[in-house]
Every structure is written in structure tokens, then in C-alpha cells.
Design an enzyme around this catalytic site. Structure first.
Site, short mmCIF file in Angstrom:
data_model
loop_
_atom_site.label_atom_id
_atom_site.label_comp_id
_atom_site.label_asym_id
_atom_site.label_seq_id
_atom_site.Cartn_x
_atom_site.Cartn_y
_atom_site.Cartn_z
N PRO A 2 -7.18 31.38 -9.11
CA PRO A 2 -7.98 31.14 -10.33
C PRO A 2 -7.42 31.93 -11.51
O PRO A 2 -7.03 33.08 -11.36
CB PRO A 2 -9.37 31.66 -9.96
CG PRO A 2 -9.37 31.86 -8.49
CD PRO A 2 -7.95 32.05 -8.07
N GLU A 3 -7.36 31.27 -12.65
CA GLU A 3 -6.96 31.95 -13.88
C GLU A 3 -8.21 32.11 -14.75
O GLU A 3 -9.32 31.81 -14.32
CB GLU A 3 -5.86 31.15 -14.59
CG GLU A 3 -4.61 30.97 -13.71
CD GLU A 3 -3.48 30.22 -14.41
OE1 GLU A 3 -3.41 30.26 -15.64
OE2 GLU A 3 -2.69 29.58 -13.71
#
Ligand code: ZN
Length: 287
Positions: A2-3
Site C-alpha cells: 500500500p502507498e
């Protein structure tokens, strides 16, 4: 992994269940994830009220009324799932029932009022820690982070100064969390395409005008991704279990061999490995 847009989407999904609510019981089912949990984590969380759920880079930050902040990181494959949240405007109705327990549910927060937040992490690269809220910025996970790309501290003048004189590829510079926080491979590839800048260009050899454009498209790319609920490639889900759908809007990421989507460009998306990670770009319009 996840960013920033995925973590921000999770934060927005969790906030209605957490902000202002008391943690009736914190169930901690193992002593560690990537690192050991802090001592007595379950007891320190149980009975605390969450004042605010914030985010710094890829970390979720739950400020508690006891003067501590719970720091949470999703790692590679971690999921925060909210269930039993009362549907707004529909008394007595719930968004969905609690899911059946799963093998990798490591931490469960039972909120007063019936909502439940479950942290599931099969690969255990996630992390949680508790620290004094007034010393939060000095925490080792946060202390060296650069400015938030959607915050006031990130602007063309700042980025120009940080890239000046650097020979490293701009791709590597933008992945450096000390320069700007929260960007990962996907959004750097997408932003560089929107900016028309090659990922291989030396960071210190980009004109001021193009850096101005780059800061604008980094923000726009992240905002578009947050609006789409993030990008679901492997494990990522929003807090309500739904998939994000920004992956359908990728211009270059994962699109090797596809025609470049930039207006007027007849180039083809290419892939190259930089510092061990895939870069996707169009040699036709990215210089
Ligand atoms: Zn192109």
C-alpha cells in the site's frame, strides 16, 4: 504494498468507527508482527478513547485520550477491516455483520457501540507501536520522513532544492522517503508519465518549470487515486472490504507494450529495472 492513497483510503474508512469511540477491548493475539508489539499493548489500548485518526506517510495514527498514539503500518499485505459499523441515518442498521474469524487476524479492536476493527496480516510485515503523542514526530519510524506530498511543505521550491546537484535518477529520488513521504513505485511511475519526465533522468537535471509541473502532477495523481479508493493489485482492500479501482486508470504502470495514452504520442510503454524495481515509462513523451 500500500502507498499513500491506499492508506489514506483505509483511514477514511476506519475514521467513522474509531474517532470519538472508546476501545472496549483490544485483543492482541500474538507478541509481534514485523517487530515486537509494545509491552502490554492490549491493556494500554483497552478503555482508551480515540480522539482522532490521522495519517503520516503510510502510517495510521490513532491519538488516544491517555496521551499516547497508536501507530499502525499495513506492511506488504496487511488489511484493516471495519465491521458492525452502524449505517449513518439508518438507526439499528449495520453496514455488514462481523466476518468469520480468519487465521491471520492478529489484532482486533472491539469498539464500544459494536464496531470491530480487525488487523489481518498473512505475511506479518505490518507493525504497531504506542508512543507518547507529544513525542510522536521523534518516533524512529517517523523522524526522518520528508514532507507530505499533499501538504504545504511540499512545493516546487522545496523539491527543486532537494533535487539540485543530484545525479541519481529522478525515480530513485522520488522513492526516497526522506525527500517526500508516502510515494511508492506505482505513483512515481504514473506521476513521471504525467509530467513527461523520464524515470532515468538525473534528478539534478530537471528545469525549474518541469519541477513545478512534477509537483502538481504528483498531487493530482495521489488525489485521483484517493478518489478511486486506491489501487487494488494483490491484497489491498478498503476498510469496508471493497476493492480500490485506480488500477484501471494506470497510464503506464504494468502496461508494458501498450500504446502510450498521452494525447498525440505514438510511443509504446516500456519497462526497465531500476534499483531492483520495475519502471514503466514511454520513451516517446518522457524525456
Ligand atoms: Zn508517450
Amino acid at each position: 504494498m500500500p502507498e499513500l492513497p491506499e492508506v489514506e483510503t483505509v483511514r477514511r474508512g476506519l475514521a467513522p468507527a474509531m474517532e470519538g469511540a472508546v476501545i472496549a477491548r483490544a485483543e492482541v493475539r500474538r507478541p509481534d508482527l514485523r517487530w515486537p508489539f509494545p509491552p502490554r499493548m492490549g491493556a494500554r489500548l483497552t478503555g482508551a478513547r480515540v480522539l482522532r485518526l490521522g495519517r503520516r506517510s503510510k502510517y495510521l495514527l490513532a491519538d488516544l485520550d491517555r496521551g499516547e498514539t497508536l501507530i499502525m503500518h499495513l506492511g506488504m499485505s496487511g488489511r484493516m477491516v471495519v465491521s458492525g459499523l452502524a449505517a449513518p441515518h439508518v438507526p439499528g442498521r449495520f453496514h455488514h455483520d462481523h466476518p468469520a474469524p480468519e487465521r491471520h487476524d492478529h489484532v482486533v479492536l472491539h469498539m464500544e457501540g459494536g464496531a470491530r476493527i480487525t488487523f489481518n496480516d498473512a505475511r506479518r510485515f505490518g507493525a504497531m507501536d504506542l508512543t507518547a503523542t507529544d513525542a510522536l514526530e521523534a518516533h524512529s519510524w517517523l523522524a526522518t520522513l520528508g514532507p507530505e506530498p499533499l501538504g504545504n511543505g511540499f512545493h516546487a521550491g522545496y523539491l527543486h532544492a532537494r533535487l539540485a546537484g543530484r545525479r541519481m535518477p529522478v525515480k530513485a529520488a522520488l522513492l526516497d522517503q526522506r525527500i517526500v513521504a508516502g510515494l511508492g513505485n506505482i505513483y512515481v511511475c504514473e506521476a513521471l508519465h504525467r509530467a513527461g519526465i523520464s524515470p532515468k533522468r538525473a534528478a539534478g537535471r530537471i528545469s525549474a518549470g518541469r519541477i513545478e509541473r512534477l509537483t502538481e502532477v504528483i498531487r493530482a495523481t495521489l488525489r485521483d487515486a484517493i478518489d478511486a479508493g486506491g489501487s487494488s493489485l494483490r491484497d489491498y482492500r478498503q476498510a469496508d472490504g471493497e476493492l480500490g479501482y485506480f488500477q484501471h486508470s494506470f497510464r503506464v504502470y504494468g502496461r508494458e507494450g501498450a500504446p502510450c495514452p498521452a494525447p498525440g504520442c505514438s510511443g509504446t510503454v516500456r519497462r526497465a529495472v531500476q534499483s531492483g524495481r520495475s519502471s514503466f515509462w514511454c520513451p516517446g513523451c518522457q524525456r
